[in-house]
Design a protein around this motif. Structure first.
Motif, PDB file in Angstrom:
ATOM      1  N   ALA A 148     -26.246  65.003  96.760  1.00 42.09           N
ATOM      2  CA  ALA A 148     -26.859  63.724  97.135  1.00 42.09           C
ATOM      3  C   ALA A 148     -28.312  63.672  96.678  1.00 42.09           C
ATOM      4  N   LEU A 149     -29.030  64.762  96.841  1.00 42.30           N
ATOM      5  CA  LEU A 149     -30.430  64.820  96.419  1.00 42.30           C
ATOM      6  C   LEU A 149     -30.570  64.530  94.929  1.00 42.30           C
ATOM      7  N   TRP A 150     -29.845  65.292  94.108  1.00 39.32           N
ATOM      8  CA  TRP A 150     -29.983  65.142  92.659  1.00 39.32           C
ATOM      9  C   TRP A 150     -29.417  63.816  92.177  1.00 39.32           C
ATOM     10  N   SER A 151     -28.340  63.360  92.786  1.00 40.20           N
ATOM     11  CA  SER A 151     -27.781  62.055  92.414  1.00 40.20           C
ATOM     12  C   SER A 151     -28.767  60.939  92.745  1.00 40.20           C
ATOM     13  N   GLY A 160     -27.966  69.932  88.913  1.00 39.85           N
ATOM     14  CA  GLY A 160     -28.738  68.719  89.169  1.00 39.85           C
ATOM     15  C   GLY A 160     -30.162  68.806  88.649  1.00 39.85           C
ATOM     16  N   GLY A 161     -30.806  69.929  88.875  1.00 32.61           N
ATOM     17  CA  GLY A 161     -32.186  70.104  88.419  1.00 32.61           C
ATOM     18  C   GLY A 161     -32.312  70.102  86.906  1.00 32.61           C
ATOM     19  N   VAL A 162     -31.398  70.792  86.243  1.00 31.43           N
ATOM     20  CA  VAL A 162     -31.438  70.833  84.774  1.00 31.43           C
ATOM     21  C   VAL A 162     -31.121  69.453  84.199  1.00 31.43           C
ATOM     22  N   LEU A 163     -30.164  68.755  84.806  1.00 32.57           N
ATOM     23  CA  LEU A 163     -29.829  67.414  84.329  1.00 32.57           C
ATOM     24  C   LEU A 163     -31.000  66.461  84.506  1.00 32.57           C
ATOM     25  N   LEU A 164     -31.636  66.473  85.677  1.00 33.83           N
ATOM     26  CA  LEU A 164     -32.781  65.588  85.896  1.00 33.83           C
ATOM     27  C   LEU A 164     -33.916  65.928  84.937  1.00 33.83           C
ATOM     28  N   TYR A 217     -27.106  68.501  77.822  1.00 37.15           N
ATOM     29  CA  TYR A 217     -25.847  69.118  77.404  1.00 37.15           C
ATOM     30  C   TYR A 217     -25.574  70.407  78.169  1.00 37.15           C
ATOM     31  N   THR A 218     -26.616  71.194  78.416  1.00 33.68           N
ATOM     32  CA  THR A 218     -26.449  72.438  79.162  1.00 33.68           C
ATOM     33  C   THR A 218     -25.920  72.152  80.564  1.00 33.68           C
ATOM     34  N   ALA A 219     -26.521  71.172  81.241  1.00 35.87           N
ATOM     35  CA  ALA A 219     -26.085  70.832  82.599  1.00 35.87           C
ATOM     36  C   ALA A 219     -24.647  70.327  82.591  1.00 35.87           C
ATOM     37  N   LEU A 220     -24.319  69.431  81.661  1.00 33.84           N
ATOM     38  CA  LEU A 220     -22.973  68.860  81.634  1.00 33.84           C
ATOM     39  C   LEU A 220     -21.933  69.896  81.199  1.00 33.84           C
ATOM     40  N   PHE A 221     -22.276  70.736  80.250  1.00 39.09           N
ATOM     41  CA  PHE A 221     -21.359  71.793  79.816  1.00 39.09           C
ATOM     42  C   PHE A 221     -21.101  72.773  80.960  1.00 39.09           C
ATOM     43  N   THR A 222     -22.154  73.149  81.660  1.00 40.81           N
ATOM     44  CA  THR A 222     -22.011  74.071  82.794  1.00 40.81           C
ATOM     45  C   THR A 222     -21.138  73.454  83.883  1.00 40.81           C
ATOM     46  N   ALA A 223     -21.438  72.194  84.230  1.00 44.37           N
ATOM     47  CA  ALA A 223     -20.645  71.513  85.261  1.00 44.37           C
ATOM     48  C   ALA A 223     -19.194  71.380  84.817  1.00 44.37           C
ATOM     49  N   GLY A 224     -18.987  70.997  83.567  1.00 43.00           N
ATOM     50  CA  GLY A 224     -17.626  70.861  83.060  1.00 43.00           C
ATOM     51  C   GLY A 224     -16.869  72.171  83.102  1.00 43.00           C
ATOM     52  N   GLY A 225     -17.529  73.243  82.703  1.00 44.06           N
ATOM     53  CA  GLY A 225     -16.898  74.560  82.748  1.00 44.06           C
ATOM     54  C   GLY A 225     -16.536  74.978  84.160  1.00 44.06           C
ATOM     55  N   MET A 226     -17.479  74.759  85.094  1.00 44.38           N
ATOM     56  CA  MET A 226     -17.202  75.117  86.482  1.00 44.38           C
ATOM     57  C   MET A 226     -16.047  74.299  87.044  1.00 44.38           C
TER      58      MET A 226
END
Length: 129
Positions: free
Chosen positions: A8-11, A82-86, A113-122
Motif C-alpha cells: 500500500a505504501l509503495w503503490s 516498491g522502492g526500486v520501482l519508485l 526493469y529490475t523491479a519488474l523482472f524481480t517481481a515477475g520472477g518471484m
C-alpha cells in the motif's frame, strides 16, 4: 509493517507520482491553451510522454506489489520491489525531462526493469511453491 501495508505504501507513492506528472501535463496545456493532445507544441509533448511512460509501467508494478503481498512475501521483498520501482520511475521522469538521451533515462529504465523482472520472477516461482 505487514506485506500488504508495504504494498500500500509503495503503490500510494507511485500513484502520487503519476498524479504529479499528470498535473504537469494539465498545467502545460492550460499555459499553452491546448484543449486536447499536444497541439503540435513540444512544450506539451515532453511532459505528456513523461506521464505516458509512467502510465505504461506503474500499473503493472502496482499489480505486482499487490500480488506479492497477497502471496505473503516477506515485507522486505515488497519494500525492495516498491522502492526500486519508485526510484526508477522518479529518476526516469527527471531524466526524460530533457530532449536528449540522459543517464537518468537509462538508469531509470534499468531500475524499473529490475523491479519488474524481480517481481515477475518471484510471482512465477511462488505460483508453484
Amino acid at each position: 509493517m505487514t506485506s500488504i501495508q508495504a504494498a500500500a505504501l509503495w503503490s500510494g507513492l507511485l500513484l502520487l507520482l503519476m498524479l504529479l506528472l499528470s498535473v504537469r501535463v494539465v498545467l502545460n496545456r492550460r499555459k499553452h491553451k491546448v484543449l486536447l493532445g499536444d497541439g503540435g507544441g513540444s512544450q506539451i509533448t515532453l511532459p505528456g510522454r513523461v506521464f505516458g511512460n509512467a502510465a505504461e509501467y506503474v500499473p503493472v508494478g502496482v499489480g505486482a506489489l499487490a500480488l506479492l503481498a497477497m502471496l505473503g512475501m516477506p515485507v522486505m521483498a515488497v519494500h525492495a520491489v516498491g522502492g526500486v520501482l519508485l526510484a526508477g520511475r522518479l529518476i526516469h521522469a527527471v531524466g526524460l525531462s530533457d530532449k536528449k538521451p540522459t543517464v537518468g533515462r537509462v538508469l531509470g529504465m534499468a531500475l524499473t526493469y529490475t523491479a519488474l523482472f524481480t517481481a515477475g520472477g518471484m510471482l512465477v516461482v511462488h505460483a508453484f511453491v
